[in-house]
Design a protein around this motif. Sequence first.
Motif, mmCIF file in Angstrom:
data_model
loop_
_atom_site.group_PDB
_atom_site.id
_atom_site.type_symbol
_atom_site.label_atom_id
_atom_site.label_comp_id
_atom_site.label_asym_id
_atom_site.label_seq_id
_atom_site.Cartn_x
_atom_site.Cartn_y
_atom_site.Cartn_z
ATOM 1 N N SER A 98 44.852 37.421 35.724
ATOM 2 C CA SER A 98 44.890 36.608 36.935
ATOM 3 C C SER A 98 46.271 36.000 37.142
ATOM 4 O O SER A 98 46.779 35.936 38.273
ATOM 5 C CB SER A 98 43.833 35.503 36.841
ATOM 6 O OG SER A 98 43.875 34.659 37.968
ATOM 7 N N LEU B 64 48.562 38.673 38.465
ATOM 8 C CA LEU B 64 48.271 38.935 39.874
ATOM 9 C C LEU B 64 48.807 37.807 40.758
ATOM 10 O O LEU B 64 49.390 38.071 41.816
ATOM 11 C CB LEU B 64 46.762 39.089 40.072
ATOM 12 C CG LEU B 64 46.288 39.292 41.519
ATOM 13 C CD1 LEU B 64 46.880 40.565 42.115
ATOM 14 C CD2 LEU B 64 44.764 39.320 41.592
ATOM 15 N N ASP B 65 48.630 36.578 40.338
ATOM 16 C CA ASP B 65 49.135 35.446 41.121
ATOM 17 C C ASP B 65 50.646 35.537 41.320
ATOM 18 O O ASP B 65 51.153 35.338 42.438
ATOM 19 C CB ASP B 65 48.794 34.124 40.419
ATOM 20 C CG ASP B 65 47.322 33.788 40.479
ATOM 21 O OD1 ASP B 65 46.601 34.398 41.293
ATOM 22 O OD2 ASP B 65 46.881 32.923 39.698
ATOM 23 N N SER C 36 44.674 37.739 50.186
ATOM 24 C CA SER C 36 44.574 37.103 48.869
ATOM 25 C C SER C 36 43.180 37.282 48.280
ATOM 26 O O SER C 36 43.026 37.583 47.089
ATOM 27 C CB SER C 36 44.905 35.613 48.982
ATOM 28 O OG SER C 36 46.223 35.412 49.421
ATOM 29 N N ASN D 287 42.072 39.459 44.863
ATOM 30 C CA ASN D 287 41.394 38.822 43.724
ATOM 31 C C ASN D 287 39.977 39.311 43.514
ATOM 32 O O ASN D 287 39.367 38.989 42.491
ATOM 33 C CB ASN D 287 41.385 37.301 43.921
ATOM 34 C CG ASN D 287 42.709 36.650 43.568
ATOM 35 O OD1 ASN D 287 43.016 36.431 42.402
ATOM 36 N ND2 ASN D 287 43.506 36.353 44.585
ATOM 37 N N SER E 87 37.259 39.095 40.218
ATOM 38 C CA SER E 87 35.995 38.377 40.357
ATOM 39 C C SER E 87 34.826 39.264 39.955
ATOM 40 O O SER E 87 33.904 38.825 39.262
ATOM 41 C CB SER E 87 35.829 37.899 41.801
ATOM 42 O OG SER E 87 34.597 37.228 41.965
#
Length: 416
Positions: free
Chosen positions: A69, A72-73, A115, A119, A123
């Motif tokens: 994560s 990815l951010d 976005s 994501n 999830s």
Amino acid sequence: MTDIRFTFLFLAALAVTFTLRLFLSWRQMRHVAMHRAQVPAEFAHSIPLATHQHAADYTLAKTRLGIASGVLDAALILAFTLGGGLQFLWSQAARFDLGPIGTGMLFMVLVSAISALANLPLSLLSTFGIEARYGFNKITPRLFITDMLRGMLLSALLGLPLLALVLWLMQGAGALWWLWVWLAWAGFSLAMLWLYPTVIAPLFNRFQPLDDKVLEARVTGLLARTGFKSQGVYVMDGSRRTRHGNAYFTGFGAAKRIVFFDTLLSALSHEEIEAVLAHELGHFKKKHVAKRMLTTFALALGILFVLALLLASPWFYQGLGVTEQTHAMALVLFFMVLPLFTFPLTPLSSLLSRRHEYEADAFAARESGRQPLISALVKLYRDNAATLTPDPLHSAFYDSHPPAALRIAHLKGLPA
């Protein structure tokens, strides 16, 4: 400041935040793995080795997902800013000629949608991969999609009017627009506290009045002793989505509710449930909720003031790879990069939260006894696969609750 200097400052903040997140994750994984083979002595009589190892593996899996994560951010932020993503999306939104507010709203919806889509795989991996593998997920693909669509519709119904109001105030309220926006946001936040328990939450879960008369009598007695008034005690069908147990308060004023997950009620004894409730009551009696709300409102006011200072600064936009100097662009850029500069301050909020947890524990120990709360906490750590051996630095940085060993030791040190 020049745009080049701000670009370097932005990249430095991104590098520091990303490196720090990786470092903390590495420490957490190393520490949990090192202590996987043995249950801490203070829990050896209540937590089997297999359960301890299950929790360690669950923690390691979630930490690995957290690393993904973080990557990815960082990639999204770079793609949106210096990669030209925001500039491209603005040009696409502007093609519809919707005016400043309409174009700004469409632009922000596009950013949010991209976005969310980026994501979504993580999830799905969390819900149907990690949570399912470790025995917690109970949500079906159909319910997952239904929840997502309901959430999107709710966000549109509530968020778009607020966004339109914010852009309108930024455009026409003059130099003090930031104060008017803050007042609008504060009013909206207070309204959500009232609407959530009675209107929003029932869209996703079923809430039924507590029907266990013996437990209800204990709860009523505790509320009477502590002088707490609520609209009622409800049981939520949390088991539709997860095996994790929880309890919480929601709302304020006459709309306050006490909510128990059905999974929590099935896992704890009546005296343990009372102790957990007493802990939550402690947060209200110690005014933790009000203090956090006031802190949030104060921080929001300061943040909006800083945004007002940046709004007319060309270097702010150009340093982040865009040429459009609009209100919507300023909002997106500011709230996209702000976490990079505030991330090193995370331990301060975590420290305050842990202090509040200790205070709530002490309140519960006085009202319902320390041993029932200790017993309840041990069961919750066990059933929720919470690691008993977090890395101290990682815990100090992130954890809103004290580590299990410290929390239990604090309770044991309180007067009987």
